[in-house]
Each structure stands twice: as C-alpha cells, then as structure tokens.
Design an enzyme around this catalytic site. Structure first.
Site, PDB file in Angstrom:
ATOM      1  CB  CYS A  64      72.526  43.669  32.704  1.00  0.00           C
ATOM      2  SG  CYS A  64      73.955  44.131  31.731  1.00  0.00           S
ATOM      3  CB  CYS A  65      67.230  42.848  34.178  1.00  0.00           C
ATOM      4  SG  CYS A  65      66.116  42.902  32.757  1.00  0.00           S
ATOM      5  CD1 TRP A  66      65.924  35.372  33.904  1.00  0.00           C
ATOM      6  CD2 TRP A  66      68.054  35.459  34.555  1.00  0.00           C
ATOM      7  NE1 TRP A  66      66.414  34.081  33.896  1.00  0.00           N
ATOM      8  CE2 TRP A  66      67.737  34.114  34.301  1.00  0.00           C
ATOM      9  CE3 TRP A  66      69.348  35.757  34.972  1.00  0.00           C
ATOM     10  CZ2 TRP A  66      68.646  33.073  34.443  1.00  0.00           C
ATOM     11  CZ3 TRP A  66      70.252  34.723  35.125  1.00  0.00           C
ATOM     12  CH2 TRP A  66      69.890  33.400  34.860  1.00  0.00           C
TER      13      TRP A  66
END
Length: 164
Positions: A64-66
């Site tokens: 996950c990232c933004w």
C-alpha cells in the site's frame, strides 16, 4: 496463508487491512509504517513485502501507498512477482484469474473499509485460470524477469525484425 503486508503510512485503511487479514485467519508479516522502526519509504517496504513472496517466506503480499501506484511499481521490480493495482473487486478478481497476481497493491487514499473487504473477498475467493492462453501469458510475464530487451517473440529477431 502467510501474507506479507507493507504500507508507507500508518493509516486507518492499513490498520484495517492488518486486522481483516488476521480475522480471516492469515498470518501477517508487516513492513514499513506497520512495523515500528522499519523503513517506511514506499519503494523500500513494498519491495520487502514482494521479496517475501519471491523467496517463499509469504504466499502472497498486499502493498500500500497513497495511490497504490508506487507500491505496485516497486513490487513488480522483484523477479517472480506479479502485482496488480486493484481499485475494486472486479479488478482484483481479474488480477487473480487472468494474471495469477501474487501481490495486491492498494491505494490508501480511495480505499474505504467496505471496499477493502470487497477487494479482499474477490482476491482470496478467486483462483488462477487454468486456460492455456492465460497460463501462456503468465509464462510470458515470467520470462520478462530475465528479458534481454528483445521483442518477446522468441524468434531470435530484435524489435526491428533483424537477426540479433
């Protein structure tokens, strides 16, 4: 199933992801902002989770990232990983079925908790296709891990059609 999880931010969705995976009975290996003292840069923690899959320390991973884009790019740089950025259940189902994806990439910004559960349901309920064309595509992707820059036709000719 052992699932490696990474996030570059300790966000509510990332915490919900950990809880949901554990609630479903999975063993979770955490990376990045989800593990105190770990390097939380998206490129670093996503690659760490992907390496767990490639090395057999994890069966699958969720990175996950933004936006999910950076984490999917970083994970896909690890040989043997097929990461799919999934924004809905239909995409998650397709990534598993047609691409035999072994890493799920999620964007923290737009993934709500109900959507997260739908995506995980689709991801874990879908098996890779046994169709010969689908398997050949997955095999072709695997060959790209060692790609020498040719056009992928395996005919000994370069992209311009001349012999290499």
């Amino acid at each position: 199933m052992r699932i490696s999880v990474s996030s570059d931010m300790d966000e509510p969705v990332a915490r919900s992801l950990l809880a949901e995976l554990r609630e479903r009975g999975h063993e979770v290996l955490a990376h990045g902002a989800l593990r105190p003292g770990d390097d939380a840069r998206w490129a670093v923690c996503s690659a760490a989770a992907a390496r767990d899959v490639a090395a057999g320390r994890a069966d699958q991973a969720v990175v996950c990232c933004w936006t999910g884009t950076g984490s999917s790019i970083a994970a896909n740089k690890v040989a043997g990983v097929r990461a799919g950025l999934c924004t809905d259940a239909y995409t998650a189902r397709g990534a598993r079925r047609w691409n035999d994806a072994n890493v799920l990439a999620l964007g923290l910004r737009l993934t709500s908790e109900p959507l997260l559960k739908e995506i995980l349901d689709a991801w874990f309920d879908t098996e890779p296709s046994a169709d010969a064309d689908d398997r050949e595509n997955v095999s072709q992707v695997a060959r790209l891990d060692g790609d020498d820059g040719s056009d992928g036709n395996d005919d000994g000719n370069g992209a311009d059609g001349t012999a290499s």
